[in-house]
Design an enzyme around this catalytic site. Structure first.
Site, PDB file in Angstrom:
ATOM      1  N   TYR A  84       0.808  -1.287   0.046  1.00 24.53           N
ATOM      2  CA  TYR A  84      -0.065   0.032   0.009  1.00 24.53           C
ATOM      3  C   TYR A  84       1.090   1.094  -0.029  1.00 24.53           C
ATOM      4  O   TYR A  84       2.083   1.174   0.288  1.00 24.53           O
ATOM      5  CB  TYR A  84      -1.003   0.234   1.149  1.00 24.53           C
ATOM      6  CG  TYR A  84      -0.354   0.252   2.507  1.00 24.53           C
ATOM      7  CD1 TYR A  84      -0.294   1.481   2.918  1.00 24.53           C
ATOM      8  CD2 TYR A  84       0.085  -0.757   3.371  1.00 24.53           C
ATOM      9  CE1 TYR A  84       0.213   1.953   4.325  1.00 24.53           C
ATOM     10  CE2 TYR A  84       0.687  -0.489   4.703  1.00 24.53           C
ATOM     11  CZ  TYR A  84       0.784   0.610   4.772  1.00 24.53           C
ATOM     12  OH  TYR A  84       1.219   1.177   6.302  1.00 24.53           O
ATOM     13  N   CYS A  85       0.145   2.179  -0.576  1.00 20.56           N
ATOM     14  CA  CYS A  85       0.921   3.844  -0.502  1.00 20.56           C
ATOM     15  C   CYS A  85      -0.150   4.656  -0.031  1.00 20.56           C
ATOM     16  O   CYS A  85      -1.117   4.361   0.716  1.00 20.56           O
ATOM     17  CB  CYS A  85       1.703   3.995  -1.629  1.00 20.56           C
ATOM     18  SG  CYS A  85       0.322   4.165  -3.112  1.00 20.56           S
ATOM     19  N   GLN A  86       0.026   5.882  -0.504  1.00 17.52           N
ATOM     20  CA  GLN A  86      -0.880   7.069  -0.019  1.00 17.52           C
ATOM     21  C   GLN A  86      -2.287   6.744  -0.755  1.00 17.52           C
ATOM     22  O   GLN A  86      -3.484   6.613  -0.020  1.00 17.52           O
ATOM     23  CB  GLN A  86      -0.440   8.302  -0.024  1.00 17.52           C
ATOM     24  CG  GLN A  86      -1.329   9.564   0.548  1.00 17.52           C
ATOM     25  CD  GLN A  86      -1.151   9.250   2.114  1.00 17.52           C
ATOM     26  OE1 GLN A  86      -0.306   8.603   2.570  1.00 17.52           O
ATOM     27  NE2 GLN A  86      -2.287   9.547   2.796  1.00 17.52           N
ATOM     28  N   PHE A 113      -3.605   3.958   1.747  1.00 15.77           N
ATOM     29  CA  PHE A 113      -3.826   4.326   3.323  1.00 15.77           C
ATOM     30  C   PHE A 113      -4.578   5.483   3.691  1.00 15.77           C
ATOM     31  O   PHE A 113      -5.339   5.421   4.592  1.00 15.77           O
ATOM     32  CB  PHE A 113      -2.443   4.725   3.567  1.00 15.77           C
ATOM     33  CG  PHE A 113      -2.332   5.028   5.381  1.00 15.77           C
ATOM     34  CD1 PHE A 113      -2.296   4.203   5.915  1.00 15.77           C
ATOM     35  CD2 PHE A 113      -2.077   6.126   5.739  1.00 15.77           C
ATOM     36  CE1 PHE A 113      -2.105   4.013   7.380  1.00 15.77           C
ATOM     37  CE2 PHE A 113      -2.017   6.434   7.140  1.00 15.77           C
ATOM     38  CZ  PHE A 113      -2.192   5.400   7.975  1.00 15.77           C
TER      39      PHE A 113
END
Length: 123
Positions: A84-86, A113
């Site tokens: 996951y990232c932003q 996120f």
């Protein structure tokens, strides 16, 4: 003008091709699906360290996408990788890198996120 239209069509076709190709090796999971499997997987936050420190999913390791190629030794190919990232774009880029290096069970969190409502940890 004709050349511009042709160039735009080529770019569009390439984008569509990449989207469908990516779907063949990257599963995008809802938060509920992600929660069901992430404890058995290698949970990787591909954001930069300062973003990770401001808040991350409990149990995640921080391997920024910018360092991923150098840090592949930290990941096992025989276990699922949950990324996951932003928002989802960096985790898709990380998945592409992992796929090229032979990783097969790769998933990402839909919406990243910023859409996460589960437990988080901050530094």
């Amino acid at each position: 003008m004709k050349l511009l239209i042709i160039a735009l069509l080529v770019i569009l076709a390439f984008g569509i091709f990449r989207f469908y190709r990516q779907r063949s090796y990257l599963k995008t999971l809802t938060e509920e699906e992600f929660i069901k499997g992430y404890r058995k997987a290698q949970l990787i936050d591909v954001r930069e360290p300062q973003e990770f420190d401001r808040g991350h999913i409990l149990g995640a390791r921080n391997i920024p996408v910018t360092q991923l190629k150098q840090r592949l030794i930290e990941l096992r190919k025989d276990k699922p990788v949950y990324l996951y990232c932003q928002s989802g774009s960096r985790s898709a880029r990380a998945a592409q890198i992992l796929h090229k290096k032979g990783y097969e069970d790769i998933s990402q969190l839909k919406g990243g996120f910023k859409k996460w409502t589960g437990k988080i940890k901050t530094k």
